[in-house]
Design a protein around this motif. Sequence first.
Motif, PDB file in Angstrom:
ATOM      1  N   PRO A  74       0.816  -1.214   0.000  1.00 58.94           N
ATOM      2  CA  PRO A  74       0.000   0.000   0.000  1.00 58.94           C
ATOM      3  C   PRO A  74       0.851   1.265   0.000  1.00 58.94           C
ATOM      4  N   THR A  75       0.288   2.308  -0.582  1.00 59.82           N
ATOM      5  CA  THR A  75       0.886   3.639  -0.462  1.00 59.82           C
ATOM      6  C   THR A  75       0.562   4.184   0.928  1.00 59.82           C
ATOM      7  N   VAL A  76       1.559   4.711   1.599  1.00 59.15           N
ATOM      8  CA  VAL A  76       1.360   5.340   2.907  1.00 59.15           C
ATOM      9  C   VAL A  76       1.498   6.846   2.716  1.00 59.15           C
ATOM     10  N   ILE A  77       0.431   7.578   3.031  1.00 56.48           N
ATOM     11  CA  ILE A  77       0.441   9.034   2.919  1.00 56.48           C
ATOM     12  C   ILE A  77       0.460   9.627   4.316  1.00 56.48           C
ATOM     13  N   VAL A  78       1.493  10.373   4.617  1.00 62.42           N
ATOM     14  CA  VAL A  78       1.582  11.078   5.898  1.00 62.42           C
ATOM     15  C   VAL A  78       1.008  12.469   5.671  1.00 62.42           C
ATOM     16  N   SER A  79      -0.087  12.736   6.353  1.00 66.57           N
ATOM     17  CA  SER A  79      -0.882  13.938   6.088  1.00 66.57           C
ATOM     18  C   SER A  79      -1.169  14.655   7.398  1.00 66.57           C
ATOM     19  N   PRO A  80      -1.154  15.993   7.415  1.00 67.92           N
ATOM     20  CA  PRO A  80      -1.225  16.710   8.686  1.00 67.92           C
ATOM     21  C   PRO A  80      -2.611  16.918   9.258  1.00 67.92           C
ATOM     22  N   LEU A  81      -3.663  16.854   8.450  1.00 71.87           N
ATOM     23  CA  LEU A  81      -4.979  17.246   8.954  1.00 71.87           C
ATOM     24  C   LEU A  81      -6.052  16.229   8.612  1.00 71.87           C
ATOM     25  N   LEU A  82      -6.979  16.047   9.553  1.00 70.71           N
ATOM     26  CA  LEU A  82      -8.103  15.152   9.317  1.00 70.71           C
ATOM     27  C   LEU A  82      -8.933  15.601   8.121  1.00 70.71           C
ATOM     28  N   ALA A  83      -9.086  16.922   7.949  1.00 72.73           N
ATOM     29  CA  ALA A  83      -9.880  17.423   6.825  1.00 72.73           C
ATOM     30  C   ALA A  83      -9.301  16.930   5.505  1.00 72.73           C
ATOM     31  N   LEU A  84      -7.967  16.962   5.394  1.00 71.62           N
ATOM     32  CA  LEU A  84      -7.316  16.470   4.174  1.00 71.62           C
ATOM     33  C   LEU A  84      -7.559  14.981   4.008  1.00 71.62           C
ATOM     34  N   MET A  85      -7.446  14.229   5.108  1.00 74.05           N
ATOM     35  CA  MET A  85      -7.621  12.783   5.012  1.00 74.05           C
ATOM     36  C   MET A  85      -9.006  12.437   4.481  1.00 74.05           C
TER      37      MET A  85
END
Length: 711
Positions: A74-85
Motif C-alpha cells: 500500500p501507499t502510505v500518505i503522511v498527512s497533517p490534517l483530518l480534513a485532508l484525510m
Amino acid sequence: MVRERAEEVLRRLAGEHAVLREDQWRAIEALTVDRRRVLCVQRTGWGKSAVYFVATALLRSGVAAEPGDHPAGPTVIVSPLLALMRNQVESAARAGITARTINSANLDEWSLIEQEIRAGEVDVLLISPERLNNPDFRDNVLPGLAGSTGLLVVDEAHCVSDWGHDFRPDYRRLRTFLAGLPGRTPVLATTATANARVTADVADQLGDALVLRGPLDRDSLRLAALRLENPAHRLAWLADHLERLPGSGIVYTLTVAAATETADFLRSRGFEVASYTGQVEDAERRVAEQDLLNNKIKALVATSALGMGFDKPDLGFVVHLGAPPSPIAYYQQVGRAGRAVEHAEVMLLPGPEDVAIWRYFASLAFPPEDQVRAVLSRLSPDQPMSTQALEPLVDLRRTRLELMLKVLDVDGAVRRTRGGWLATGEPWTYDEARLRRVAEARETEQRTMIEYAETTTCRMEFLRRCLDDPEAVPCGRCDNCAGPLFDAEVSSASLAAADAFLGRPGTEIAPKKMWPTGLAAVGISLKGRIAPSEQSEPGRAVGRLSDLGWGNRLRAAVSPESPDAPVPTDLAAAVIEVLKAWARGDDAWKQRPAAVVAVYSQRHPQLIHSLAEHIATVGRLPMLGSLEAAHPAGRAAEPGAYRGNSAQRVRGLHDAFVVPAHVASELPELSGPVLLVDDLTDSGWTLALAGRALRRAGAPGILPFALAIAG
C-alpha cells in the motif's frame, strides 16, 4: 504504455478531459519506473494528489514493475490534517483506489484496518505524523508497514523543516520510516509553500531526490489589502461586502476568540456562517466542512485549524481579519481559493493588534536550555514518566512541554513508550545557534508580512518572490496592478451594529474547583476537590486580550510593559456596565457584594487600587484595602507575572497572600461576598488562591473580578 495507463487513471480521477502536466508525468515516471525519491514544489491546485494516486494505481497493478520487483504494497500518505484525510479518501474512491485512514478519531476501526492491510485489500493508508510515534502504532504496526510500503508520500512536506512556516517535530520521525523502507521504494514529498532554504532542507532529508519546482502563480486569484480604522470597521466592512464576494469561502482570524466573535456578529447580521477552531468538537467541524463543501453556508470563520489540505475546488474567496505572521503561510492559506473557478477574491484586512498576537505565539517556541535540562534530569531510563506526572515538576505548560518532548524524541534524547517518556542516555546538545537563526527568520517573515500589507507593487509577485519563485512577474490582477475592486467605505448601519456588538463588555471567569494533579511532588499537600469553604464563585472580566473589541484597550492597560496608571475612563465605565449586567443577568451573583478587596501587585498597584476604589465608590461599598505579599523578595511577590503550568502556579502562589489585620477584622462581619479585584487573570490561580486566603480569614464568599483574561 505506462504513460497511457497513467492517463487512464487520471481521467477516472479528474474527468474525461484531464491530461497529465509534463511535471506530473515526470514525477509519476520517476516514482513508478525509476523508483526514485521526488520532491514536488508546485502551486496549490496544480495536482499533486493526482501524482500519488496515479502512481499508486500503477504500482499496485504492476504495470511498471521490472523483473525481480516485489508486488507493491500500500501507499502510505503522511498527512497533517483530518480534513485532508477525509477529502483524500473520497478522491481515491473516484479512481478505484481503496483508501483508509488511521487517526485519533477512528480508534475503534484500527484493528479492522490493520487486518485489511495484511490481507492486501488497502491501496492507500493515510496517517498523521503524530501516529508515527504512538507506541502501539510504532511498535506493532509501523515495522510491518515500513517493510511492505509500495510508495511513501509526505504531504505538506515543508513541515519537515524547522525553517518552514509550519514546522512539526513529528514529521522529523519520517527519517526513521525512510531508513526502514526496502530498497527501490519510491518516496514522494509535496508542498506548495517552500522557499529555496526549505526546499534544500527537505531534499537533503529525503536523500537523492529529483526536485520538480514549478511557477507559483495562481491566475484565478485577485489579491487585495485594505487598512481599516479598527476592529469594528473590519467587521462592518465584512458585513457590507460578504454578499458581494463570489460563492462561498473562508474568513480567517488569528485567534479562537476572534473567530467566535466574527461568526456570532455575521450571524446577527443574517449570514449563514460557522466557526471552525481547534476548540470546536471534531463532529461539529465535520459538519461545518461539509456545509461549506455543499455551499450551504456563505463562509467558515476559521483559525489556522482549517488550513493545509482542505480541498474545495470552487472556493470563491478568502478574507483575513488580521495578517498571518508569514507571507508564506499567507500564500498557503489563500491558496485554498480559486482552484476550479475562473476568479476568486482574496482580501487582507490587517490590524495593529496583529504584532502583539504574533509576539504571543512566538513566546510558545522551544524553551531555553535550563528548562530543557530540568526536564531531562527528571526522566529515568527505566521508569517511564507520563507528561501529566512530569508537568508539576517543571516550569512549562502542557502544550509547550509536549512540543519540547517531541523534539527531544526526534533528537534521540528521550523515547516515548507505554506509560510515558524514558531518558535514552544519549548525549544531546542544545543547538542555541540554530534556534536563534530560526527565531530571526521568523522575525524577518513578520516584517515582510507588514511590507506585503503596505506594498504598492504587485502582491502576487511579492508572495512569489518570498517563495523564491524565479519566474515571479507582475500578475496584472491584484489591487495594485489593476486597481482596487473594493474600497474602505462601510455603511453607518453596519458600523453602528459592529460598534454595539464589540462594545459589549463582559466575560465569565470560571471558578477553580479542583487542585492540579501532582502537587505532592512539589511539596504542596493539596489534592482533589478544593474545599467548598475555600472556593470562589464564578467571576467576571471586561474581556479577553484577544477580543476584537476590547483587546487593544485592555492590552494597553494591563500588559507587563504598560506603565502603571489609574484605570482609564473608558475601562472604568465598562467595568460598571459589566457589574450591572452581572447583577441582573440570568446567571447573576447569588448575593450582592458587601465589600471590595484588591489583589497585591508590584507591577500595576495604582491601576488595581484605582479600579477597586472606583468600584467601591460607584457601588457604595466599603473598600477594605489590598492583600499583601508573604514573600516580598520572592516570586510570589508578583503572582500575575508567573506563567508556569497550573501545578507550578499553585506552588509559587501557595501561602503567598497575607490578609492584613485590618481587613481580616472586617471579614466575619460582612453580610455578603467580597468582590476581589485584579488587573489580569491568566491561569486563574492568582484569584483562586487570593480568594482562598480571604475565605480562610472569614470572608463569607468571593466574587472574582479582573479587567482582562489573558489569551
